[in-house]
Design a protein around this motif. Sequence first.
Motif, PDB file in Angstrom:
ATOM      1  N   LEU A  64       0.831  -1.203   0.000  1.00 28.51           N
ATOM      2  CA  LEU A  64       0.000   0.000   0.000  1.00 28.51           C
ATOM      3  C   LEU A  64       0.863   1.250   0.000  1.00 28.51           C
ATOM      4  CD1 LEU A  64      -2.766   1.316   0.079  1.00 28.51           C
ATOM      5  CD2 LEU A  64      -2.689   1.169   2.576  1.00 28.51           C
ATOM      6  N   ARG A  65       1.952   1.253   0.779  1.00 31.12           N
ATOM      7  CA  ARG A  65       2.840   2.424   0.779  1.00 31.12           C
ATOM      8  C   ARG A  65       3.393   2.688  -0.614  1.00 31.12           C
ATOM      9  NH1 ARG A  65       4.525   0.279   5.761  1.00 31.12           N
ATOM     10  NH2 ARG A  65       6.370  -0.676   4.815  1.00 31.12           N
ATOM     11  N   ALA A  66       3.783   1.619  -1.314  1.00 37.02           N
ATOM     12  CA  ALA A  66       4.319   1.778  -2.666  1.00 37.02           C
ATOM     13  C   ALA A  66       3.253   2.337  -3.606  1.00 37.02           C
ATOM     14  CB  ALA A  66       4.840   0.447  -3.190  1.00 37.02           C
ATOM     15  N   VAL A  73      -9.118   0.084  -4.965  1.00 43.85           N
ATOM     16  CA  VAL A  73      -8.252  -0.356  -3.870  1.00 43.85           C
ATOM     17  C   VAL A  73      -8.665   0.316  -2.564  1.00 43.85           C
ATOM     18  CG1 VAL A  73      -5.891  -0.384  -2.985  1.00 43.85           C
ATOM     19  CG2 VAL A  73      -6.314  -0.899  -5.390  1.00 43.85           C
ATOM     20  N   ALA A  74      -8.915   1.629  -2.612  1.00 45.67           N
ATOM     21  CA  ALA A  74      -9.333   2.326  -1.395  1.00 45.67           C
ATOM     22  C   ALA A  74     -10.668   1.786  -0.890  1.00 45.67           C
ATOM     23  CB  ALA A  74      -9.436   3.829  -1.663  1.00 45.67           C
ATOM     24  N   MET A  75     -11.586   1.520  -1.815  1.00 41.22           N
ATOM     25  CA  MET A  75     -12.917   1.053  -1.416  1.00 41.22           C
ATOM     26  C   MET A  75     -12.869  -0.357  -0.852  1.00 41.22           C
ATOM     27  SD  MET A  75     -16.424   1.131  -3.648  1.00 41.22           S
ATOM     28  CE  MET A  75     -17.984   0.733  -2.890  1.00 41.22           C
ATOM     29  N   VAL A  76     -12.096  -1.236  -1.470  1.00 41.24           N
ATOM     30  CA  VAL A  76     -12.020  -2.598  -0.954  1.00 41.24           C
ATOM     31  C   VAL A  76     -11.301  -2.611   0.391  1.00 41.24           C
ATOM     32  CG1 VAL A  76      -9.850  -3.364  -2.036  1.00 41.24           C
ATOM     33  CG2 VAL A  76     -11.662  -5.008  -1.637  1.00 41.24           C
ATOM     34  N   VAL A  96      -4.177  -5.443  -2.897  1.00 35.84           N
ATOM     35  CA  VAL A  96      -3.236  -4.329  -3.007  1.00 35.84           C
ATOM     36  C   VAL A  96      -2.004  -4.723  -3.815  1.00 35.84           C
ATOM     37  CG1 VAL A  96      -2.026  -4.774  -0.807  1.00 35.84           C
ATOM     38  CG2 VAL A  96      -2.197  -2.430  -1.715  1.00 35.84           C
ATOM     39  N   ARG A  97      -1.521  -5.952  -3.679  1.00 30.63           N
ATOM     40  CA  ARG A  97      -0.355  -6.384  -4.454  1.00 30.63           C
ATOM     41  C   ARG A  97      -0.701  -6.517  -5.941  1.00 30.63           C
ATOM     42  NH1 ARG A  97       4.424  -5.125  -3.300  1.00 30.63           N
ATOM     43  NH2 ARG A  97       5.207  -5.749  -1.281  1.00 30.63           N
TER      44      ARG A  97
END
Length: 288
Positions: free
Chosen positions: A44-46, A77-80, A167-168
Amino acid sequence: MTGTTQDTTAPHAVDPARTGPLDAPPATGREDLPAVRRDAATALRALIEAAQDLDDDSLGSPSSLDGWTVGHVLSHVAMVGEALARQAELAAQGETAEVYEGGAEGRAAGIEAGAHRTRDEHVAALTAAGTRLEAAWSLTDSTGWDAPVTYREGTVADVLDCWWREVRIHATDLGEVSAAQRLTPSQTWGLAFTDHLLDFLSPRLPGPVVTVRHEDGARSVVGPEGVWPAVENTSTDDGLTTVAGSAADVAAWLAGRATATDPTAHRHGETVDLPTLGPWPSGVPVRR
């Protein structure tokens, strides 16, 4: 994502010392959960760092997913992340609810609405999701990782696995942005993650195959019932197709993503087509 009917034919010539996936230990016995949590946070940071470098043109550019822009992927991604955090939060209270508020229609509407955020709004949404997830995982450390959830009729541990995949994988779906930011499977998917994908995505295969990993020559039987180490000459003795490639390329192929180099398939010494894959398995209950 839809489910698929699983083939119950057992793989042949596997290591007899191994048990099948139905004999796996309960979620609370999984020693890898802290490492999964760390790697998901790193991913997530990446993704957030990549989003910080985007402009409006990049956000509106095509992603690798049909019909979605880069903004749609970031919105998803934010929603999941928020949805999965909610699964864990409710589980800690002994409650359950559908993964997305409003079901499939609510999911689609939310992704579309979020797709048109500014760069700063995308960064804020992703950061907020990550903060909420970390709080949910910390809560779960106290209340237990085997609490039931509605996601795939599984547990909170399965929710964490889902977030790890989301996320990956989706970080590699940003089209040219992913390539420019070095967010490709070959550059970001470690062996722990590719091994996880091999097991999770194995139901997509129509029958067992033997995979050979280029990095170290490791051989596995992979099929609808799971993954086992292969004994010597498994593919030769049993007429199975051998799929060879790097760990990331084989996992990316199973995930329907672009590969740095396409895996190769052989049977009886002859080159053959890679097996045709079935649907993504998220819609079926967790396999224990």
